[in-house]
Design an enzyme around this catalytic site. Structure first.
Site, PDB file in Angstrom:
ATOM      1  N   CYS A 204       0.819  -1.223   0.000  1.00  0.00           N
ATOM      2  CA  CYS A 204       0.000   0.000   0.000  1.00  0.00           C
ATOM      3  C   CYS A 204       0.851   1.271   0.000  1.00  0.00           C
ATOM      4  O   CYS A 204       0.359   2.345  -0.316  1.00  0.00           O
ATOM      5  CB  CYS A 204      -0.945   0.004   1.199  1.00  0.00           C
ATOM      6  SG  CYS A 204      -2.042  -1.414   1.193  1.00  0.00           S
TER       7      CYS A 204
ATOM      8  N   HIS B 245      -3.426   7.015   1.798  1.00  0.00           N
ATOM      9  CA  HIS B 245      -3.823   5.676   1.361  1.00  0.00           C
ATOM     10  C   HIS B 245      -5.229   5.426   1.925  1.00  0.00           C
ATOM     11  O   HIS B 245      -5.495   5.683   3.094  1.00  0.00           O
ATOM     12  CB  HIS B 245      -2.829   4.650   1.888  1.00  0.00           C
ATOM     13  CG  HIS B 245      -3.309   3.249   1.740  1.00  0.00           C
ATOM     14  ND1 HIS B 245      -3.838   2.785   0.559  1.00  0.00           N
ATOM     15  CD2 HIS B 245      -3.386   2.224   2.626  1.00  0.00           C
ATOM     16  CE1 HIS B 245      -4.204   1.525   0.727  1.00  0.00           C
ATOM     17  NE2 HIS B 245      -3.945   1.157   1.966  1.00  0.00           N
TER      18      HIS B 245
ATOM     19  N   ASN C  54     -10.293  -0.316  -0.519  1.00  0.00           N
ATOM     20  CA  ASN C  54      -8.835  -0.196  -0.453  1.00  0.00           C
ATOM     21  C   ASN C  54      -8.249  -0.815  -1.729  1.00  0.00           C
ATOM     22  O   ASN C  54      -8.396  -2.011  -1.950  1.00  0.00           O
ATOM     23  CB  ASN C  54      -8.368  -0.936   0.816  1.00  0.00           C
ATOM     24  CG  ASN C  54      -6.859  -0.958   0.981  1.00  0.00           C
ATOM     25  OD1 ASN C  54      -6.111  -0.656   0.052  1.00  0.00           O
ATOM     26  ND2 ASN C  54      -6.416  -1.347   2.163  1.00  0.00           N
TER      27      ASN C  54
HETATM   28  O1  UT7 Z   1      -4.115  -1.452   3.657  1.00  0.00           O
HETATM   29  C1  UT7 Z   1      -3.711  -2.546   4.394  1.00  0.00           C
HETATM   30  C2  UT7 Z   1      -4.820  -3.556   4.625  1.00  0.00           C
HETATM   31  N1  UT7 Z   1      -5.857  -2.955   5.383  1.00  0.00           N
HETATM   32  C3  UT7 Z   1      -6.306  -3.433   6.530  1.00  0.00           C
HETATM   33  O2  UT7 Z   1      -5.853  -4.440   7.018  1.00  0.00           O
HETATM   34  C4  UT7 Z   1      -7.397  -2.691   7.195  1.00  0.00           C
HETATM   35  C5  UT7 Z   1      -7.085  -2.324   8.617  1.00  0.00           C
HETATM   36  N2  UT7 Z   1      -8.026  -2.878   9.543  1.00  0.00           N
HETATM   37  C6  UT7 Z   1      -9.321  -2.571   9.546  1.00  0.00           C
HETATM   38  O3  UT7 Z   1      -9.770  -1.776   8.744  1.00  0.00           O
HETATM   39  C7  UT7 Z   1     -10.182  -3.179  10.595  1.00  0.00           C
HETATM   40  O4  UT7 Z   1      -9.379  -3.842  11.545  1.00  0.00           O
HETATM   41  C8  UT7 Z   1     -11.237  -4.183  10.015  1.00  0.00           C
HETATM   42  C9  UT7 Z   1     -12.280  -3.415   9.227  1.00  0.00           C
HETATM   43  C10 UT7 Z   1     -10.544  -5.208   9.122  1.00  0.00           C
HETATM   44  C11 UT7 Z   1     -11.945  -4.919  11.144  1.00  0.00           C
HETATM   45  O5  UT7 Z   1     -12.559  -3.984  12.004  1.00  0.00           O
HETATM   46  P1  UT7 Z   1     -12.357  -4.109  13.575  1.00  0.00           P
HETATM   47  O6  UT7 Z   1     -13.135  -3.030  14.191  1.00  0.00           O
HETATM   48  O7  UT7 Z   1     -10.879  -4.121  13.814  1.00  0.00           O
HETATM   49  O8  UT7 Z   1     -13.037  -5.506  13.884  1.00  0.00           O
HETATM   50  P2  UT7 Z   1     -12.388  -6.799  14.559  1.00  0.00           P
HETATM   51  O9  UT7 Z   1     -11.471  -7.478  13.613  1.00  0.00           O
HETATM   52  O10 UT7 Z   1     -11.875  -6.431  15.930  1.00  0.00           O
HETATM   53  O11 UT7 Z   1     -13.675  -7.694  14.728  1.00  0.00           O
HETATM   54  C12 UT7 Z   1     -14.790  -7.294  15.561  1.00  0.00           C
HETATM   55  C13 UT7 Z   1     -15.904  -8.318  15.410  1.00  0.00           C
HETATM   56  C14 UT7 Z   1     -15.435  -9.761  15.527  1.00  0.00           C
HETATM   57  O12 UT7 Z   1     -16.457 -10.504  16.155  1.00  0.00           O
HETATM   58  P3  UT7 Z   1     -16.364 -10.870  17.740  1.00  0.00           P
HETATM   59  O13 UT7 Z   1     -15.100 -11.662  17.849  1.00  0.00           O
HETATM   60  O14 UT7 Z   1     -16.301  -9.550  18.438  1.00  0.00           O
HETATM   61  O15 UT7 Z   1     -17.607 -11.645  17.962  1.00  0.00           O
HETATM   62  C15 UT7 Z   1     -15.311 -10.218  14.099  1.00  0.00           C
HETATM   63  O16 UT7 Z   1     -15.486 -11.623  13.953  1.00  0.00           O
HETATM   64  O17 UT7 Z   1     -16.492  -8.208  14.107  1.00  0.00           O
HETATM   65  C16 UT7 Z   1     -16.468  -9.491  13.449  1.00  0.00           C
HETATM   66  N3  UT7 Z   1     -16.301  -9.284  12.025  1.00  0.00           N
HETATM   67  C17 UT7 Z   1     -17.314  -9.040  11.189  1.00  0.00           C
HETATM   68  N4  UT7 Z   1     -18.642  -8.946  11.379  1.00  0.00           N
HETATM   69  C18 UT7 Z   1     -19.408  -8.681  10.317  1.00  0.00           C
HETATM   70  C19 UT7 Z   1     -15.122  -9.256  11.324  1.00  0.00           C
HETATM   71  N5  UT7 Z   1     -15.383  -9.010  10.027  1.00  0.00           N
HETATM   72  C20 UT7 Z   1     -16.728  -8.870   9.922  1.00  0.00           C
HETATM   73  C21 UT7 Z   1     -17.586  -8.608   8.849  1.00  0.00           C
HETATM   74  N6  UT7 Z   1     -18.921  -8.511   9.090  1.00  0.00           N
HETATM   75  N7  UT7 Z   1     -17.133  -8.420   7.585  1.00  0.00           N
END
Ligand code: UT7
Length: 328
Positions: A115, A255, A285
């Site tokens: 990225c 980005h 992204n």
């Molecule tokens: O450019 C480089 C690549 N970019 C990235 O890696 C993006 C950076 N990270 C992010 O944008 C965020 O971390 C995400 C959008 C990927 C995830 O958001 P988050 O607020 O960090 O969520 P989390 O991973 O802490 O997950 C929270 C909850 C989990 O459930 P439990 O364990 O609390 O029951 C996940 O299983 O949300 C759940 N979850 C979802 N629910 C509905 C994870 N993905 C999804 C989904 N839909 N797509």
């Protein structure tokens, strides 16, 4: 100190027609529009159709940038394409772009910094100009991330889209214009945070594919924390070094990682959210393509004028992170 400046004289972008909305994704994995919108700001992303590839998108973006610059492909001295989803392992995507533009003999290579790739590439291209070696350089960020996305993994498949953006850089005798500051960084100890495995260590094999390891793997939470911290640090260091106040900065083109990450960093920097040009809602992204696509949009909206200071900031797999300040 160079006696030359490397200025942006044209921008262009290309997005596939095909849209993948949050509702579409909710039929593929256990997710919904509300969760995706709140956590990321993304509403839809573009997906390459059969027949479209990283090089076709890159070439279309390049043509538009050349047209805006009022230049012909033959005027180019160098083509750099930043990508982690190249046309093939080799030849480079940049070579395919050169061929599709109809030029032979123009230097061309790809650059891989995930990225952060576009910033690495525009700094590299600018330095070829500032050294006096080249006059016109085409810098592209192009990706077809849909081709390495696991549409069974709801933690990652909601994030990514396809597209390409390009800029034409040109030599000027005014060294105070164009690229005025940059810093590029990497820490390979963070390789596990985001990776896509096929390669010499793990050649494509039936077992690799059976395990789904041909797709990218990300630890979203870790990326999130890393990105917020680096966004702030990189903007602060760029402003401090260039002696720019908040008012002096016309636009930040970040980005397009996540709306929440961008908003939270802008708040910590005491900057109005609209000072960052964000279009993640439409395209998701697109890795190395996200900054040049956003820049082209901002440019065509008339947000940038000669003399304006614009800051690019990015972070991604590697880990890598980078910034660059341009005086338009
Ligand atoms: O450019 C480089 C690549 N970019 C990235 O890696 C993006 C950076 N990270 C992010 O944008 C965020 O971390 C995400 C959008 C990927 C995830 O958001 P988050 O607020 O960090 O969520 P989390 O991973 O802490 O997950 C929270 C909850 C989990 O459930 P439990 O364990 O609390 O029951 C996940 O299983 O949300 C759940 N979850 C979802 N629910 C509905 C994870 N993905 C999804 C989904 N839909 N797509």
């Amino acid at each position: 100190m160079s006696t030359y400046g490397a200025i942006i004289v044209g921008t262009g972008s290309e997005l596939p027609e095909k849209r993948l909305t949050n509702d579409d994704l909710s039929k593929m994995v256990d997710t919904n529009d509300e969760w995706i919108t709140q956590r990321t700001g993304i509403k839809e992303r573009r997906i390459a159709s059969e027949g479209e590839s990283t090089a076709t998108l890159a070439t279309a973006a390049a043509r538009k940038a050349l047209e805006a610059a009022n230049l012909q492909p033959q005027d180019l001295d160098l083509i750099i394409c930043a990508t982690v989803t190249p046309e093939m392992i080799f030849p480079s995507t940049a070579c395919f772009v050169g061929a599709q533009l109809g030029v032979s003999g123009v230097a061309a290579f790809d650059l891989s910094a995930a990225c952060s790739g576009f910033i690495y590439a525009i700094v590299t291209g600018s330095n070829f100009i500032k050294s006096g070696q080249y006059k016109n350089v085409l810098v592209i960020g192009a990706e077809t991330l849909s081709r390495i996305t696991d549409y069974k993994d709801r933690g990652s498949c909601i994030l990514f889209g396809d597209g390409a953006g390009a800029v034409v850089l040109q030599r000027t005798s005014d060294a105070k214009r164009g690229l005025i500051y940059s810093s590029l960084h990497a820490d390979g100890n963070g390789a596990e945070v985001m990776k896509c495995m096929p390669g010499s260590r793990h050649p494509i094999s039936e077992s690799l594919v059976r395990e789904g390891k041909q797709f990218m793997q990300i630890k979203g939470r870790e990326v999130y924390k890393f990105a917020v911290q680096k966004f702030e640090e990189l903007i602060e260091s760029a402003m401090r070094t260039c002696e720019l106040t908040v008012d002096d900065v016309k636009l930040i083109v970040p980005h397009q990682v996540n709306q929440r990450i961008i908003d939270s960093a802008m708040e910590k920097l005491n900057m109005a959210p609209e000072k960052a040009h964000v279009n993640i809602n439409k395209y998701g992204n697109t890795s190395a393509a996200s900054i040049p696509i956003a820049l082209d949009e901002a440019w065509r909206m008339g947000k940038l004028h000669p003399g304006d200071a614009v800051i690019f900031v990015a972070f991604g797999a590697g880990l890598t992170w980078a910034n660059a300040v341009f005086r338009i």
